[in-house]
Design an enzyme around this catalytic site. Sequence first.
Site, mmCIF file in Angstrom:
data_model
loop_
_atom_site.group_PDB
_atom_site.id
_atom_site.type_symbol
_atom_site.label_atom_id
_atom_site.label_comp_id
_atom_site.label_asym_id
_atom_site.label_seq_id
_atom_site.Cartn_x
_atom_site.Cartn_y
_atom_site.Cartn_z
ATOM 1 N N ASP A 217 0.831 -1.192 0.000
ATOM 2 C CA ASP A 217 0.000 0.000 0.000
ATOM 3 C C ASP A 217 0.875 1.256 0.000
ATOM 4 O O ASP A 217 1.918 1.302 0.666
ATOM 5 C CB ASP A 217 -0.887 -0.011 1.248
ATOM 6 N N GLU A 243 1.444 -0.469 -5.044
ATOM 7 C CA GLU A 243 0.457 0.533 -5.440
ATOM 8 C C GLU A 243 1.197 1.834 -5.738
ATOM 9 O O GLU A 243 1.684 2.517 -4.823
ATOM 10 C CB GLU A 243 -0.568 0.765 -4.333
#
Length: 489
Positions: A217, A243
């Site tokens: 993330d 990400e």
Amino acid sequence: MRRLRAAAAFVAAAVVLAGLAGCAGTSAQPKAAASHPPVIGGVGVEMFQRPWTSIGAECGSTLGPAGFSWVLTSPPQEHITGSQWWTSYQPVSYAVDSKLGTEEQFADMVTACKAAGVRVVADAVINHMTAQGAGTGFAGTAFTKYAYPGLYTPKDFHHCALTPDGSIQDYTSRAQVQTCELVGLADLDTGSAHVRTTIAGYLKHLLGLGVAGFRIDAAKHMAAKDVAAIVKLLPAGTPVISEVIRGSGEAVQPEEYTRIGQVFEFQYARELGPQLKAGVLMDPTRIDEVPSKDAAVFVDNHDTERGDASVTYRDGSLYLMANALMLADDYGTPVIYSGYAFSDPDAGAPQGPDGRVIGWDCAGTTAPKATYADGEGVCTEAWKSIAGMIEWRTAAASAPREPGVSQGAAYGFERKGKAVIAANPGSKPETLSVPTSLKDGAYCDVIADGPSMKGCAGGATVLVSDGMARFELDAGQTAAIHIGAEPHN
């Protein structure tokens, strides 16, 4: 992680294709090219805010039988309390105890999914801790914004002096993006050896529970060398998918992270979705997209469905169409998204009196619904069209994508000699003939009927004759056939 309103923390999804093996060079030979970073193969599904018990049951009842290879979970760590979805993205400890379940339930889920042939990929929130000044986490851990018992003290965080409030204001500044705070979230100094080993210890614990890999993330907000250093501390061959949202003119771009593993390719959905909404499909341009082997693609995820996604569960047949076209493509690793309906974009999944999310199953769900109640599971993974397209994708294998053809609003293409798909995003019926090298005959429509192993269960067929597959498409309809989908099979 996306730039959302203050207090929210963000995310999304996970992984894939088989890694390519490389061999070391010797002094007597030219040095061999480095192998591609390890990745997880097949089709994935992000099951957003689903409790561990719910995912474990779904692996056996739906994911395994449908042919999914892996499932991406929401973050498995203690977080701040609250009903909003983004509380899961504000860690306060690395205890595997959250609104989604206990460590024992998490381990049981991994075991159940493995038994069904489905690997588990965990969302790893390692860029930051919480934005809250002080409080007590879901499992009872007391914390302040820059102090977390047994983990971190104030010296383990970036304290950015580049902006008045220490938060990112300029995305063209690499220093701000990677050392200032993302919407006020306490930004870990991932250049620190202590921080790296602490994060790696948490990830190793999840690997010990059976996790197959990680979605990283907010990777964009950590220097690529820092992410690489953390991954290097993990067992060799651990796959990650970062990400890294591409932004025009921004300092940090996805290509910086592809030597570590795959990245989520946001451009894919940005091109496909508007075409569907406009009712005009065309061959993809692949402008500003990373190479296929490095990309994980999606129609939407838990972040973009609350932001810039053009097509979401609310679009019914168009959403089905978008997912079918993604599964039919020869670009990237596809990730299906399965969340819940909401009116308030901050709303989390329904919780019980104890604060735990109430699980749901998808028994009886076979197709998109016209409307959903707030909190109701969308159950994308249970649609028979998705299972049919996973079968289609398996049949297509490595066959190249042929140029598409159009008639009116209808559009279709063949994966050479293996499979054909056609879609009509327009408002009126269309007839489309797609060139194909499939042999003449009738073929089951795996969109209408689902997987074809038992023949055309619903009787929907497409005729191939004289090198053409003829599709009769209603408005909003998608149809797909493949080499193994003849009615007599």
